[in-house]
Design a protein around this motif. Structure first.
Motif, PDB file in Angstrom:
ATOM      1  N   ASP A 145       0.793  -1.229   0.000  1.00  0.00           N
ATOM      2  CA  ASP A 145       0.000   0.000   0.000  1.00  0.00           C
ATOM      3  C   ASP A 145       0.824   1.277   0.000  1.00  0.00           C
ATOM      4  N   PHE A 146       1.823   1.405   0.901  1.00  0.00           N
ATOM      5  CA  PHE A 146       2.587   2.647   1.013  1.00  0.00           C
ATOM      6  C   PHE A 146       4.076   2.348   1.134  1.00  0.00           C
ATOM      7  N   THR A 147       4.878   3.308   0.741  1.00  0.00           N
ATOM      8  CA  THR A 147       6.330   3.087   0.742  1.00  0.00           C
ATOM      9  C   THR A 147       6.849   2.798   2.144  1.00  0.00           C
ATOM     10  N   VAL A 148       6.220   3.401   3.185  1.00  0.00           N
ATOM     11  CA  VAL A 148       6.688   3.132   4.554  1.00  0.00           C
ATOM     12  C   VAL A 148       6.381   1.707   4.974  1.00  0.00           C
ATOM     13  N   THR A 157       2.788   6.118  -2.185  1.00  0.00           N
ATOM     14  CA  THR A 157       2.595   4.741  -2.645  1.00  0.00           C
ATOM     15  C   THR A 157       3.790   4.289  -3.474  1.00  0.00           C
ATOM     16  N   PRO A 158       4.138   2.990  -3.436  1.00  0.00           N
ATOM     17  CA  PRO A 158       5.252   2.504  -4.258  1.00  0.00           C
ATOM     18  C   PRO A 158       4.965   2.651  -5.747  1.00  0.00           C
ATOM     19  N   ALA A 159       3.787   2.228  -6.165  1.00  0.00           N
ATOM     20  CA  ALA A 159       3.353   2.416  -7.553  1.00  0.00           C
ATOM     21  C   ALA A 159       2.545   3.706  -7.620  1.00  0.00           C
ATOM     22  N   ALA A 160       2.054   4.057  -8.794  1.00  0.00           N
ATOM     23  CA  ALA A 160       1.197   5.235  -8.924  1.00  0.00           C
ATOM     24  C   ALA A 160      -0.028   5.051  -8.037  1.00  0.00           C
ATOM     25  N   PRO A 161      -0.424   6.066  -7.280  1.00  0.00           N
ATOM     26  CA  PRO A 161      -1.564   5.886  -6.372  1.00  0.00           C
ATOM     27  C   PRO A 161      -2.847   5.492  -7.088  1.00  0.00           C
ATOM     28  N   GLU A 162      -3.029   5.952  -8.321  1.00  0.00           N
ATOM     29  CA  GLU A 162      -4.220   5.557  -9.073  1.00  0.00           C
ATOM     30  C   GLU A 162      -4.258   4.044  -9.274  1.00  0.00           C
ATOM     31  N   PHE A 214      -3.362   6.014   8.639  1.00  0.00           N
ATOM     32  CA  PHE A 214      -1.962   6.255   8.959  1.00  0.00           C
ATOM     33  C   PHE A 214      -1.696   7.730   9.257  1.00  0.00           C
ATOM     34  N   VAL A 215      -2.426   8.624   8.627  1.00  0.00           N
ATOM     35  CA  VAL A 215      -2.331  10.034   8.973  1.00  0.00           C
ATOM     36  C   VAL A 215      -2.716  10.220  10.438  1.00  0.00           C
ATOM     37  N   SER A 216      -3.778   9.525  10.867  1.00  0.00           N
ATOM     38  CA  SER A 216      -4.228   9.610  12.255  1.00  0.00           C
ATOM     39  C   SER A 216      -3.247   8.936  13.211  1.00  0.00           C
ATOM     40  N   GLN A 217      -2.810   7.748  12.883  1.00  0.00           N
ATOM     41  CA  GLN A 217      -1.964   6.989  13.802  1.00  0.00           C
ATOM     42  C   GLN A 217      -0.548   7.544  13.902  1.00  0.00           C
ATOM     43  N   LEU A 218       0.024   7.955  12.772  1.00  0.00           N
ATOM     44  CA  LEU A 218       1.429   8.335  12.731  1.00  0.00           C
ATOM     45  C   LEU A 218       1.652   9.828  12.540  1.00  0.00           C
ATOM     46  N   GLY A 219       0.592  10.587  12.251  1.00  0.00           N
ATOM     47  CA  GLY A 219       0.754  12.020  12.051  1.00  0.00           C
ATOM     48  C   GLY A 219       1.409  12.377  10.742  1.00  0.00           C
ATOM     49  N   PHE A 220       1.408  11.466   9.756  1.00  0.00           N
ATOM     50  CA  PHE A 220       2.051  11.721   8.472  1.00  0.00           C
ATOM     51  C   PHE A 220       1.217  12.674   7.616  1.00  0.00           C
ATOM     52  N   THR A 221       1.864  13.251   6.607  1.00  0.00           N
ATOM     53  CA  THR A 221       1.201  14.074   5.598  1.00  0.00           C
ATOM     54  C   THR A 221       1.176  13.296   4.288  1.00  0.00           C
ATOM     55  N   PRO A 222       0.018  13.155   3.650  1.00  0.00           N
ATOM     56  CA  PRO A 222      -0.029  12.432   2.373  1.00  0.00           C
ATOM     57  C   PRO A 222       0.638  13.232   1.264  1.00  0.00           C
ATOM     58  N   ALA A 223       1.334  12.549   0.378  1.00  0.00           N
ATOM     59  CA  ALA A 223       1.946  13.201  -0.779  1.00  0.00           C
ATOM     60  C   ALA A 223       0.856  13.785  -1.668  1.00  0.00           C
ATOM     61  N   ASP A 224       1.222  14.809  -2.422  1.00  0.00           N
ATOM     62  CA  ASP A 224       0.257  15.487  -3.292  1.00  0.00           C
ATOM     63  C   ASP A 224      -0.485  14.502  -4.193  1.00  0.00           C
ATOM     64  N   ARG A 225       0.261  13.575  -4.780  1.00  0.00           N
ATOM     65  CA  ARG A 225      -0.372  12.685  -5.751  1.00  0.00           C
ATOM     66  C   ARG A 225      -1.331  11.719  -5.076  1.00  0.00           C
ATOM     67  N   VAL A 226      -1.092  11.408  -3.796  1.00  0.00           N
ATOM     68  CA  VAL A 226      -2.014  10.559  -3.039  1.00  0.00           C
ATOM     69  C   VAL A 226      -3.316  11.313  -2.791  1.00  0.00           C
TER      70      VAL A 226
END
Length: 512
Positions: free
Chosen positions: A165-168, A201-206, A222-234
């Motif tokens: 799902d995500f690079t992390v 995302t590892p691949a294109a989010p679409e 994950f934004v809620s749990q880890l406080g991350f910011t989603p990338a623009d393309r996400v």
């Protein structure tokens, strides 16, 4: 490459600094001008592996796979959480071994195995207190009509990681090699994203979201749990593909939404869902609150007010409380349907607590929440205005008894919700409301010393009612019981003689 966060779709671009993220120091090598930067980065990453707290059970399992001629990697959230120094529960592994070979490798070592996910390449293992999942490399294809893949096993770790799902969550640590020789595998920049607090995302989010739309909710989680910011393309992909969530079962949606609510930053996760659109397919009542102006005229809208109430309720928790957080978020969902403009120009929302409780029941049922959760959240929504119905604190004993009885085991949560519902910027008004509620809690404590408030019953039970009135079991007994209960609420405890006299007086008027 991880894009830098910026404002997109109304979602705040600011990032939370992660005080809990402690990056192990890696000694800097001597400065050599002809060193390949990529080789240097790989050397530093591999040195990082030696500083991670890899459980001993992973070492044992790695040795068995190495002896059998197979690869084994600790992967996904297990690696992410090890890097973040977060507590771990289950451990996830991936391997080139097929499921049948995995079962042979762990035979005699595992205390228990289960194969409920074997058709998807997953073997469950228990060793002591540890629970492990071992999954064969996957290279799945999706039909894009459901979220179920056409399972196809892969041959390389990199191909397996790109479908995650995500690079992390697309980083791996080699455990089939002896300690000191292990590789850190990060082909899609997960370590850099983790350090930057960016969700990509590892691949294109679409492509990723088309394969599995649930990943949009996982992004918010994950934004809620880890406080991350989603990338623009996400963010952009979520805005374009929110409707794909209709392919996901309500049970899976509810599970992700609950995890989001129980995270450290639930407001940020909810804002992402609302700003990008998926909230319309999960809890449409929440974005609908943006249309209703709060009656205090002090907030941007009821939606913003509700988020603040949720944050203030969280501040009062001893531990994450799903019922309280749901009630705080949804306590005003009835306002859009009850919004009225009064002759003096003010806006009112009469009986929005009654309408809201019904809406909450309908939504939580649709999301397949357990009945106990639905009942508790709906009752808190229904009761959240009861305190304001007693003016400026003129609480009679009967009013206190009814408040405690109606709240029942939810009383402590109701205290927290009502206190949290004060978001006015008028300090004098806020202080007055808090003093008034302090007074109510003191009255409850005083009455508790005098009466059994938490288990109020009529002074006569059903058997006594039938004996005194000489009537058989039936509806009349229930009516008499309700009358005595109401009398108990109004007057407090009665003596036996007083209760019998009151019962006979009622019967003379109602049992002719």
């Amino acid at each position: 490459m991880v894009t830098s966060p910026r404002r997109a779709g109304g979602f705040p671009a600011t990032r939370v600094r992660h005080a809990h993220v402690h990056w192990p120091a890696v000694s800097a090598p001597p400065v050599i001008t002809d060193v390949d930067p990529a080789a240097l980065r790989r050397a530093q990453e591999n040195a990082l592996v030696e500083l991670l707290d890899i459980p001993a059970v992973a070492d044992e399992l790695g040795e068995r796979f190495r002896a059998a001629g197979h690869e084994l990697y600790l992967v996904g959230g297990s690696v992410r959480d090890a890097l973040l120094r977060r507590g771990q529960s289950d451990l996830d592994f991936t391997t080139d071994a097929r499921p049948e070979a995995v079962l042979e490798i762990v035979a005699g070592w595992a205390d228990a195995t289960w194969d409920t996910g074997i058709e998807f390449g997953t073997v469950g293992v228990r060793r002591g207190d540890e629970t492990l999942e071992i999954t064969t490399f996957r290279a799945d294809a999706y039909d894009r009509r459901s979220r179920n893949p056409v399972v196809r096993f892969g041959d390389t770790l990199e191909a397996d990681l790109v479908r995650r799902d995500f690079t992390v969550n697309a980083m791996a640590v080699e455990v089939h090699a002896p300690r000191g020789d292990r590789r850190f595998v990060d082909p899609y920049g997960g370590l850099a994203a983790l350090h930057a607090g960016v969700l990509d995302t590892p691949a294109a989010p679409e492509e990723s979201f088309a394969d599995d739309p649930l990943r949009m909710l996982r992004a918010a989680r994950f934004v809620s749990q880890l406080g991350f910011t989603p990338a623009d393309r996400v963010v952009e992909a979520m805005q374009a593909m929110a409707g794909e969530l209709t392919r996901i079962t309500r049970e899976r949606v509810q599970a992700e939404f609950s995890k989001l609510l129980l995270g450290a930053h639930p407001r940020r996760g909810i804002e992402l869902l609302v700003d990008t659109g998926p909230a319309e397919y999960v809890v449409p009542e929440v974005p609908a609150m943006r249309l209703a102006i709060d009656e205090h005229m002090q907030h941007k809208d009821v939606y913003t007010h509700s988020l603040v109430v949720m944050e203030q309720a969280i501040e009062q928790e001893e531990s994450p409380d799903l019922v309280l957080r749901l009630a705080a978020l949804l306590h005003d969902v009835g306002k859009p349907a009850t919004r009225r403009k009064e002759p003096d120009g003010r806006v009112s929302f009469h009986h929005h607590e009654v309408v809201g409780a019904k809406m909450v029941r309908k939504r939580l049922r649709e999301l397949r929440y357990p009945k106990a959760v639905i009942d508790d959240v709906a009752q808190l929504v229904y009761l959240h205005l009861r305190f304001h119905g007693y003016g400026k604190g003129e609480w009679t004993d009967s009013a206190v008894r009814r408040y405690v009885t109606d709240a029942g085991p939810l009383l402590e949560r109701l205290h927290k919700l009502v206190r949290s519902d004060c978001t006015t910027r008028n300090r004098r008004r806020a202080a007055a409301l808090q003093r008034s509620y302090d007074s109510l809690e003191n009255r409850i404590a005083e009455l508790r010393k005098q009466e059994e408030l938490d288990s109020i019953r009529p002074d006569l039970d059903g058997n006594a009612i039938m004996e005194i009135l000489g009537i058989p079991p039936g509806p009349q007994v229930g009516k008499a019981y309700k009358h005595l209960l109401a009398l108990r609420m109004e007057q407090g405890p009665l003596t036996r003689d007083q209760a019998e006299e009151a019962l006979r007086s009622w019967a003379a008027e109602n049992l002719r």
